[in-house]
Scaffold this motif. Structure first.
Motif, PDB file in Angstrom:
ATOM      1  N   VAL A 112       0.858  -1.185   0.000  1.00  0.00           N
ATOM      2  CA  VAL A 112       0.000   0.000   0.000  1.00  0.00           C
ATOM      3  C   VAL A 112       0.894   1.235   0.000  1.00  0.00           C
ATOM      4  N   THR A 113       0.541   2.235  -0.780  1.00  0.00           N
ATOM      5  CA  THR A 113       1.276   3.487  -0.805  1.00  0.00           C
ATOM      6  C   THR A 113       0.301   4.647  -0.942  1.00  0.00           C
ATOM      7  N   SER A 114       0.790   5.869  -0.723  1.00  0.00           N
ATOM      8  CA  SER A 114      -0.055   7.067  -0.795  1.00  0.00           C
ATOM      9  C   SER A 114       0.457   8.007  -1.877  1.00  0.00           C
ATOM     10  N   PHE A 115      -0.468   8.683  -2.545  1.00  0.00           N
ATOM     11  CA  PHE A 115      -0.144   9.721  -3.516  1.00  0.00           C
ATOM     12  C   PHE A 115      -0.755  11.027  -3.011  1.00  0.00           C
ATOM     13  N   ILE A 116       0.076  11.994  -2.668  1.00  0.00           N
ATOM     14  CA  ILE A 116      -0.402  13.239  -2.076  1.00  0.00           C
ATOM     15  C   ILE A 116      -0.068  14.401  -3.001  1.00  0.00           C
ATOM     16  N   GLN A 117      -1.104  15.105  -3.414  1.00  0.00           N
ATOM     17  CA  GLN A 117      -0.945  16.314  -4.215  1.00  0.00           C
ATOM     18  C   GLN A 117      -1.751  17.428  -3.558  1.00  0.00           C
ATOM     19  N   GLY A 118      -1.040  18.359  -2.910  1.00  0.00           N
ATOM     20  CA  GLY A 118      -1.743  19.412  -2.190  1.00  0.00           C
ATOM     21  C   GLY A 118      -2.567  18.834  -1.054  1.00  0.00           C
ATOM     22  N   LYS A 119      -3.877  19.131  -1.080  1.00  0.00           N
ATOM     23  CA  LYS A 119      -4.778  18.618  -0.060  1.00  0.00           C
ATOM     24  C   LYS A 119      -5.454  17.320  -0.462  1.00  0.00           C
TER      25      LYS A 119
END
Length: 319
Positions: free
Chosen positions: A108-115
């Protein structure tokens, strides 16, 4: 669906390293047509076939993908999908866990762009190594004082160190085979590692073969808690012919590294200090539970400082 459900490993010869998907996000066209909260913008500029999956939205899409992956276990190494809602990520993780995937077989991984945060999840049917960063569990380090007679001759000193290492190793074997209070049997294997800094003994502890070959699945109470997943998948676990997705070592593994401290200032004239470093690896909730019980009892038994050994010393002192 018809082409996949009718396919199996014998009829498909090609093999892919991975499958990557970005599922349709919405369950219905009405949901996709609602304007965004706040700025009132249109939600999507895609066609209905691109943005809507009528069999449960993105969660239903990934569940269908998991179902199909069982028919193509040997044709794709990794199945991956992006997920837009945290609650759907949690549901997919629970489903994969219920289906028997070990911790090493899921990423599992996260993709964060701004909010904005999105998540990626992947699963594989490949047999994974027992020792991986993903499966690291509890660790423990402690010292063991072993009574000895100080020997100043270098050759005799080396013999003494080997005797001390063997003493602590025998305590670990005794603990694993007889003293630890867990509902399963354990077995040990030993190897010696010699470097310029001296020798150390590495003892690996795993469950016995009989336990390792048992089902990876939950007990009846836990199955009832996630029974609704069986309805979502549309097939029972027997129909899916689930593999045993564990390394050959089983649900867990512990490595205990034993080394004699070289610094004479840290040892007395009648004891040698031996450091024991324990690293554990868990591939299931069952494995984590067993590791916790072993680690919780290990220090007191090996160093002989727990209540059982204190009482034994008191009885011997009274004789």
């Amino acid at each position: 669906d018809a082409s996949i459900n009718g396919a199996d490993s014998k009829t498909i010869s090609c093999c892919f390293d991975f499958v990557m998907t970005n599922p349709p996000f919405y369950d219905t066209l009405e949901e996709a047509s609602l304007r965004r909260n706040g700025d009132g913008r249109e939600r999507i500029d895609k066609s209905e076939s691109e943005g809507v999956y009528h069999r449960g939205g993105e969660l239903g899409f990934v569940i269908d993908m998991i179902r199909d992956s069982f028919h193509l276990q040997q044709q794709v190494k990794w199945y991956t999908s992006m997920i837009g809602r945290k609650k759907n990520l949690i549901a997919v993780e629970r489903l994969l866990k219920w289906l028997g995937f070990s911790k090493a077989n899921v990423r599992v991984t996260s993709f964060i762009q701004g909010k904005t945060t999105r998540w990626g999840i992947g699963w594989t049917f490949e047999k994974m190594p027992a020792r991986t960063a993903r499966t690291k569990s509890l660790a423990l380090t402690f010292d063991v004082k072993v009574p000895v007679q100080r020997r100043l001759v270098p050759l005799l000193k080396n013999i003494e160190e080997n005797e001390v290492l063997k003493e602590v190793a025998s305590r670990i074997y005794q603990f694993a085979h007889y003293d630890v209070k867990i509902p399963i049997k354990l077995k040990c294997s030993t190897r010696t590692d010699t470097t310029s800094h001296g020798s150390e003994i590495i003892i690996t502890i795993i469950a016995d073969t009989e336990y390792s070959c048992k089902s990876t699945f939950f007990d009846d109470h836990q199955i009832r808690q996630v029974r609704f997943y069986s309805f979502l998948v549309g097939e029972t676990r027997k129909t899916l012919k689930l593999p045993l997705l564990l390394p050959r070592e089983g649900h867990f593994l512990l490595d205990a590294r034993i080394k004699v401290l070289k610094d004479i200032d840290e040892v007395s004239n009648i004891c040698r200090s031996v450091v024991v470093n324990v690293h554990s690896f868990s591939h299931s909730a069952k494995g984590s539970d067993i590791i916790g019980k072993i680690i919780g009892q290990m220090k007191g038994e090996i160093s002989r400082t727990n209540r059982r050994w204190r009482r034994k010393k008191d009885r011997e002192g009274q004789l």
